[in-house]
Scaffold this motif. Structure first.
Motif, PDB file in Angstrom:
ATOM      1  N   GLU A  77       7.487  -1.776   9.178  1.00 62.09           N
ATOM      2  CA  GLU A  77       8.236  -2.737  10.242  1.00 62.09           C
ATOM      3  C   GLU A  77       8.707  -1.848  11.225  1.00 62.09           C
ATOM      4  N   ALA A  78       9.274  -0.421  11.026  1.00 60.77           N
ATOM      5  CA  ALA A  78       9.193   0.637  12.323  1.00 60.77           C
ATOM      6  C   ALA A  78       7.911   1.278  12.762  1.00 60.77           C
ATOM      7  N   PHE A  79       7.075   1.513  12.135  1.00 57.60           N
ATOM      8  CA  PHE A  79       6.253   1.917  12.718  1.00 57.60           C
ATOM      9  C   PHE A  79       5.143   0.901  13.412  1.00 57.60           C
ATOM     10  N   CYS A  80       5.163  -0.672  13.418  1.00 60.32           N
ATOM     11  CA  CYS A  80       4.421  -1.205  14.276  1.00 60.32           C
ATOM     12  C   CYS A  80       5.710  -2.088  15.316  1.00 60.32           C
ATOM     13  N   LYS A  81       6.566  -1.615  15.372  1.00 60.89           N
ATOM     14  CA  LYS A  81       7.860  -1.801  16.059  1.00 60.89           C
ATOM     15  C   LYS A  81       7.782  -0.798  17.042  1.00 60.89           C
ATOM     16  N   GLU A  82       7.595   0.081  16.949  1.00 66.59           N
ATOM     17  CA  GLU A  82       6.833   1.583  17.147  1.00 66.59           C
ATOM     18  C   GLU A  82       5.905   1.860  18.559  1.00 66.59           C
ATOM     19  N   LYS A  83       4.672   0.963  17.767  1.00 64.00           N
ATOM     20  CA  LYS A  83       3.367   0.832  18.154  1.00 64.00           C
ATOM     21  C   LYS A  83       2.990  -0.160  18.808  1.00 64.00           C
ATOM     22  N   GLY A  84       4.791  -1.288  19.109  1.00 59.28           N
ATOM     23  CA  GLY A  84       3.801  -2.440  20.454  1.00 59.28           C
ATOM     24  C   GLY A  84       2.970  -3.612  18.967  1.00 59.28           C
ATOM     25  N   ILE A  85       3.166  -3.502  17.617  1.00 62.33           N
ATOM     26  CA  ILE A  85       2.362  -3.753  16.650  1.00 62.33           C
ATOM     27  C   ILE A  85       2.909  -5.093  16.187  1.00 62.33           C
ATOM     28  N   GLU A  86       2.419  -6.215  16.310  1.00 63.66           N
ATOM     29  CA  GLU A  86       2.484  -7.913  16.113  1.00 63.66           C
ATOM     30  C   GLU A  86       2.958  -7.468  14.295  1.00 63.66           C
ATOM     31  N   TYR A  87       4.282  -8.105  13.719  1.00 64.66           N
ATOM     32  CA  TYR A  87       4.450  -7.725  12.544  1.00 64.66           C
ATOM     33  C   TYR A  87       4.305  -9.114  11.211  1.00 64.66           C
ATOM     34  N   HIS A  88       4.014  -8.776  10.047  1.00 61.50           N
ATOM     35  CA  HIS A  88       4.853 -10.155   9.404  1.00 61.50           C
ATOM     36  C   HIS A  88       4.590  -9.664   8.179  1.00 61.50           C
ATOM     37  N   VAL A  89       5.507 -10.125   7.228  1.00 63.92           N
ATOM     38  CA  VAL A  89       5.891 -10.283   5.749  1.00 63.92           C
ATOM     39  C   VAL A  89       5.017 -11.264   4.877  1.00 63.92           C
ATOM     40  N   ILE A  90       4.073 -11.940   4.743  1.00 64.87           N
ATOM     41  CA  ILE A  90       4.005 -12.745   3.676  1.00 64.87           C
ATOM     42  C   ILE A  90       4.038 -12.505   2.307  1.00 64.87           C
ATOM     43  N   ASP A  91       5.133 -13.914   1.807  1.00 59.94           N
ATOM     44  CA  ASP A  91       5.261 -13.828   0.654  1.00 59.94           C
ATOM     45  C   ASP A  91       4.300 -14.697  -0.670  1.00 59.94           C
ATOM     46  N   VAL A  92       3.986 -13.694  -1.962  1.00 57.86           N
ATOM     47  CA  VAL A  92       2.699 -13.661  -2.497  1.00 57.86           C
ATOM     48  C   VAL A  92       3.748 -13.599  -4.087  1.00 57.86           C
ATOM     49  N   LYS A  93       4.737 -14.175  -3.351  1.00 63.75           N
ATOM     50  CA  LYS A  93       5.252 -13.497  -5.736  1.00 63.75           C
ATOM     51  C   LYS A  93       4.410 -14.247  -6.091  1.00 63.75           C
ATOM     52  N   ASP A  94       4.622 -16.016  -6.130  1.00 65.43           N
ATOM     53  CA  ASP A  94       4.811 -17.005  -7.259  1.00 65.43           C
ATOM     54  C   ASP A  94       3.062 -16.327  -7.489  1.00 65.43           C
ATOM     55  N   GLU A  95       1.918 -16.202  -6.382  1.00 68.68           N
ATOM     56  CA  GLU A  95       0.750 -16.026  -7.293  1.00 68.68           C
ATOM     57  C   GLU A  95       0.457 -15.034  -7.286  1.00 68.68           C
ATOM     58  N   TYR A  96       1.466 -13.581  -7.457  1.00 68.30           N
ATOM     59  CA  TYR A  96       1.206 -12.475  -7.590  1.00 68.30           C
ATOM     60  C   TYR A  96       1.934 -13.169  -9.356  1.00 68.30           C
ATOM     61  N   GLN A  97       2.713 -13.463  -9.949  1.00 66.93           N
ATOM     62  CA  GLN A  97       2.899 -13.420 -11.339  1.00 66.93           C
ATOM     63  C   GLN A  97       1.818 -14.297 -12.048  1.00 66.93           C
ATOM     64  N   LYS A  98       1.453 -15.327 -11.020  1.00 66.92           N
ATOM     65  CA  LYS A  98       0.362 -16.253 -12.065  1.00 66.92           C
ATOM     66  C   LYS A  98      -0.499 -15.228 -12.017  1.00 66.92           C
ATOM     67  N   GLN A  99      -0.886 -15.252 -11.215  1.00 67.97           N
ATOM     68  CA  GLN A  99      -2.746 -14.726 -11.106  1.00 67.97           C
ATOM     69  C   GLN A  99      -2.781 -12.694 -12.135  1.00 67.97           C
ATOM     70  N   VAL A 100      -1.576 -12.122 -11.577  1.00 64.35           N
ATOM     71  CA  VAL A 100      -2.105 -10.842 -11.847  1.00 64.35           C
ATOM     72  C   VAL A 100      -0.416 -10.479 -13.233  1.00 64.35           C
ATOM     73  N   LEU A 101       0.162 -10.863 -13.071  1.00 62.60           N
ATOM     74  CA  LEU A 101       1.644 -10.254 -14.535  1.00 62.60           C
ATOM     75  C   LEU A 101       1.447 -11.311 -15.636  1.00 62.60           C
ATOM     76  N   ASP A 102       1.018 -12.606 -15.738  1.00 65.49           N
ATOM     77  CA  ASP A 102       1.162 -13.382 -16.471  1.00 65.49           C
ATOM     78  C   ASP A 102      -0.686 -12.821 -16.693  1.00 65.49           C
ATOM     79  N   TYR A 103      -1.395 -12.481 -16.289  1.00 66.14           N
ATOM     80  CA  TYR A 103      -2.574 -12.874 -17.186  1.00 66.14           C
ATOM     81  C   TYR A 103      -2.903 -10.423 -17.655  1.00 66.14           C
ATOM     82  N   PHE A 104      -2.081 -10.483 -16.949  1.00 64.43           N
ATOM     83  CA  PHE A 104      -1.869  -8.571 -17.959  1.00 64.43           C
ATOM     84  C   PHE A 104      -1.136  -8.941 -18.673  1.00 64.43           C
ATOM     85  N   LYS A 105      -0.262  -9.608 -19.398  1.00 62.39           N
ATOM     86  CA  LYS A 105       0.479 -10.281 -20.365  1.00 62.39           C
ATOM     87  C   LYS A 105      -0.222 -10.302 -21.960  1.00 62.39           C
ATOM     88  N   ALA A 106      -0.981 -11.714 -20.842  1.00 61.11           N
ATOM     89  CA  ALA A 106      -1.649 -12.150 -21.852  1.00 61.11           C
ATOM     90  C   ALA A 106      -3.235 -11.609 -22.074  1.00 61.11           C
TER      91      ALA A 106
END
Length: 393
Positions: A77-106
């Motif tokens: 966020e600090a880098f993008c603000k300094e360089k005039g770059i639009e910035y967003h945080v995308i929440d993918v927690k639920d998908e990551y839990q299902k597709q990566v963490l749960d898969y890893f354990k299984a």
């Protein structure tokens, strides 16, 4: 087959850059900004805040899952603000839990050795993240990341078809090549994906970042997934089932604390006494057994894979020769690949999910682990692959 490098983003293009806070993605965003692109930075939010403090004051070092995420986002966020770059945080927690963490354990609990980075790339970084970008109403010409790989297009159709999809090729800096991790990204997604650092040497990336005064040039490189210190916590939702550790002749050598704590080729932490080095040869999930053997017993001549991924979804129907990697760190070796039919002995014996393929190595390979990815290359370009089901001695 001949390939040509695909076009790169140009001045005026809108480019979404997947940012982690590291030097690679930060320099990628900077170079595209300098090129005159309209750059939009995005970062995946994966961590649910569920990891307890590590003992003895230990800290994570830029792992992709954990409390470092807060620091990474703040730096992006600090880098993008300094360089005039639009910035967003995308929440993918639920998908990551299902597709990566749960898969890893299984997978580990099934006696297999998963590759969470391969899974994350196909389902999260180039899946859920881009869906999140689209849900925000952001339209873009290209999606770029700091991966070390290249994008090419074949001059002829793949596997006797007329389709000429974007395909992933190895990076110029082969010591940093990450193409192996990317092989499952669908071809329709790859049409807009570009890897600007794929033509660069890592040392040059650091040099260019320092020339531009980027703070990311002094950050430690990120680790993959989460460190071993958290494995016990990750599997704490269900206690491991102890069982026997045996040798190839069935002699009991000791007890294991749950098959999820072992992987093919492992030597350390086995908890058995021996006058010679022993390694995990195989894991029998049905019988809850960990089988140990001498190093030479881990060499195999072939493997079978299914759950395939092919460019443009076009599967080869005839045998062919290629190079294969059975893990990221392995060197490519020559092999012969042949599709299996429903009545083939291998398909019947393993109850495979067809289509499946048998790969015969030109030279024996060590510690082929079910659950890992077998990735096929021709002329340095990925032509397909799949998930290893079993090695063949």
């Amino acid at each position: 087959m001949n390939y040509t490098d695909v076009e790169q983003p140009k001045a005026g293009d809108t480019v979404v850059v997947g940012m982690s806070g590291g030097v690679d993605s930060t320099l990628t965003a900077m170079l595209l900004k300098e090129r005159g692109c309209h750059v939009i930075g995005v970062t995946m939010s994966l961590w649910k805040g569920d990891l307890p403090p590590l003992p003895n004051g230990q800290v994570l070092h830029s792992s992709c899952y954990g409390p470092d995420e807060t620091e990474d986002i703040a730096q992006c966020e600090a880098f993008c603000k300094e360089k005039g770059i639009e910035y967003h945080v995308i929440d993918v927690k639920d998908e990551y839990q299902k597709q990566v963490l749960d898969y890893f354990k299984a997978e580990y609990r099934a006696g297999r050795t998963p590759n969470p980075c391969v899974r994350c790339n196909s389902f999260i970084k180039f899946g859920a993240l881009l869906r999140g970008v689209q849900a925000m109403g952001i339209s873009y010409d290209y999606f770029c990341t700091g991966h070390y790989a290249r994008m090419v297009r074949p001059e002829q159709g793949v596997w006797a078809s007329d389709k000429k999809p974007c395909m992933i090729a190895c990076a110029s800096d082969i010591t940093k090549d990450q193409a192996y991790f990317l092989y499952r990204i669908p071809s329709d997604v790859l049409e807009k994906v570009r890897f600007p650092l794929g033509f660069m040497e890592k040392k040059d990336v650091f040099a260019m970042a320092r020339e531009r005064g980027l703070l990311a040039a002094d950050r430690a490189e990120s680790q993959d997934f989460i460190p071993p210190e958290y494995f016990d916590y990750l599997f704490s939702d269900k206690p491991g089932i102890p069982g026997d550790i045996i040798d190839l002749d069935g002699h009991v050598l000791g007890r294991h604390r749950g098959i999820e704590h072992y992987t093919i080729g492992q030597r350390r932490g086995l908890g058995v006494s021996s006058t010679r080095p022993l390694y995990v040869h195989s894991i029998d999930a049905k019988k809850n057994l960990v089988v140990l053997a001498d190093n030479d017993d881990l060499l195999v001549s072939a493997l079978i894979f299914d759950d395939c991924a092919w460019p443009a979804g076009v599967a080869p129907t005839e045998p062919f020769d290629a190079m294969i990697k059975i893990r990221l760190a392995s060197r490519p070796v020559a092999c012969h690949v042949e599709p299996l039919s429903a009545d083939s002995p291998e398909a019947a014996a393993e109850n495979l999910s067809l289509p499946a393929y048998k790969v015969t190595f030109a030279e024996k390979q060590r510690a082929v682990a079910p659950g890992q990815s077998a990735v096929l290359y021709r002329d340095g370009v990925i032509v397909g692959g799949g998930i290893i089901t079993n090695p063949i001695a």
